[in-house]
Design an enzyme around this catalytic site. Structure first.
Site: not given
Lengths: 282, 282
Positions: A1-3, A108
């Site tokens: 995941m990430c932003q 994302n």
């Protein structure tokens, strides 16, 4: 995941304030420390900075925090690896050229069992689900329009048709830009706001830094900021609805539409269908 | 016009020493101050830094001089604009993806009346003759091999056939890499050397800096450096012959061939045919 962090502006604007807060999440206020990337458009061209070090430690991120590059369209990404190794080729944003413009994409979410057939026109360099989805979207653009550049409205229509189909495979929040405008889509989490005249004071959530935008702007400035989690305390961030697509140009939304993601409808009716993934835990 | 710098290595190596000397030519020891760019491969992915400021003044060039990014294939370029405006989209090196790899290209020279028909598969973002030649070369790759990745030898054969045809339109010195190897070609000026065990001492021409490579290397290291003008005083640089193509891999030439550029033959026989261009004066 990430932003994700996106910015679309009426006049070339630097993103140093927002990026300072955002990049804190790469190890200080959050643990998104498996690489970062940021792309700045200047007309049709773009500068893409990526690093597989965290946005807190990377000398390249330090440069970005201190070198005010002015741009109308910016997309940034900090990564917490869930699919694909921590290598440079898996660092978002991804770039491809189409119709004589650079296209930049950051995602994302996680897609599961997403194995579309690609034409070969666009091929992933790394092994993320995200770059695969980007190549698939561009393939669909070429399938629809050939090598004649369509209007933003026509591109929006294709994205509106294809994005919910990709979202059947999992979480699909993205920012996409060709330097003219910024397309955004959310199936779980994305927020946006517009900063415009009369400009206000803003205070970062992730860092003890505030700014009075009225002191550093002109009435012609207008900036839309798109981000996974709100960046400031005292501004009104709007949450995307599930399946919402928004096209920003000149620092404001110019087209908005809902999409229907059948999987989300089924899960809403029967929560036991919802697959709990690592991605959902972040 | 401009100057080129390429590096191909057996083991990931940083280019800070050579780039420190090379970037002096962007305003101090020479006047190539209309933008710069440098691309570093890490396996199939690459980092591309470009700026339309000079490599002397640009904060991005300062980062590159001080951040030792290790890479097996590097291509750098400093520009003195003769065709195309000083904009980011005209800054070399140029990048495109093909066969799931990034391809990087930088050109030294000017092409006149070069207006090839392109398929649309690769389209210039800017308006330089150089990016056009790059798109044309990649178009020819796809025309020949479709979407199945060929061997380096097969790519060399296509470049060997096409490059002298492009060189009919003017000066065509280039470096091209896909991260596996570095292809180079010269019709007027390019030099190369290999640094390998036992490593020696080297002293930059453009800056009062020297280095004893034996102190910073291991016997496994081997580095080929390709550059428009020699970078050091006390090393033996070899000049490319007119029309020579060299493929470097693992820090050494693995394939060399001459091409016949008919225009150069005609000009050698009758110097009055030679078009004196701005480019020739640099």
């Amino acid at each position: 995941m990430c932003q994700l962090l996106g910015m679309n502006c009426a006049t070339p604007t630097d993103i140093t304030f927002s990026f300072r807060g955002f990049s804190q999440r790469a190890g200080i206020t959050s643990d998104h420390s498996d690489g970062f990337g940021i792309a700045f458009f200047e007309d049709k061209a773009c500068r893409l900075f990526v690093d597989n070090q965290s946005a807190v430690e990377s000398p390249i991120a330090e440069l970005v925090r201190n070198y005010p590059i002015k741009s109308r369209n910016v997309i940034a990404h900090i990564r917490k690896a869930t699919q694909g190794k921590i290598t440079l080729e898996n660092s978002h944003p991804f770039v491809r050229e189409l119709w004589g413009r650079q296209w930049i994409f950051a995602h994302n979410g996680d897609l599961y069992d997403f194995q579309p057939r690609l034409s070969g026109r666009f091929t992933p360099v790394g092994n993320t689900d995200s770059e695969l989805a980007f190549c698939y979207l561009l393939d669909k653009f070429v399938e629809k329009f050939g090598y004649h550049e369509p209007s933003l409205k026509e591109i929006f229509a294709v994205l509106h048709e294809i994005s919910p189909k990709i979202a059947e495979y999992g979480t699909f929040n993205f920012c996409l830009s060709n330097g003219q405008a910024l397309f955004s889509y959310a199936t779980t989490k994305l927020h946006w706001l517009v900063r415009e005249y009369p400009f206000q004071h803003a205070k970062l959530i992730d860092l003890d830094v505030d700014i009075d935008f009225s002191e550093v702007t002109t009435p012609e400035d207008r900036v839309a900021v798109i981000t996974t989690e709100p960046l400031t305390h005292n501004e009104t961030w709007q949450a995307y609805r599930q399946g919402e697509m928004i096209l920003f140009q000149h620092g404001q939304p110019i087209q908005r539409a809902m999409t229907v993601v059948a999987r989300l409808q089924r899960e809403a009716q029967d929560p036991s269908l919802k697959r709990i993934t690592k991605a959902d835990q972040y």
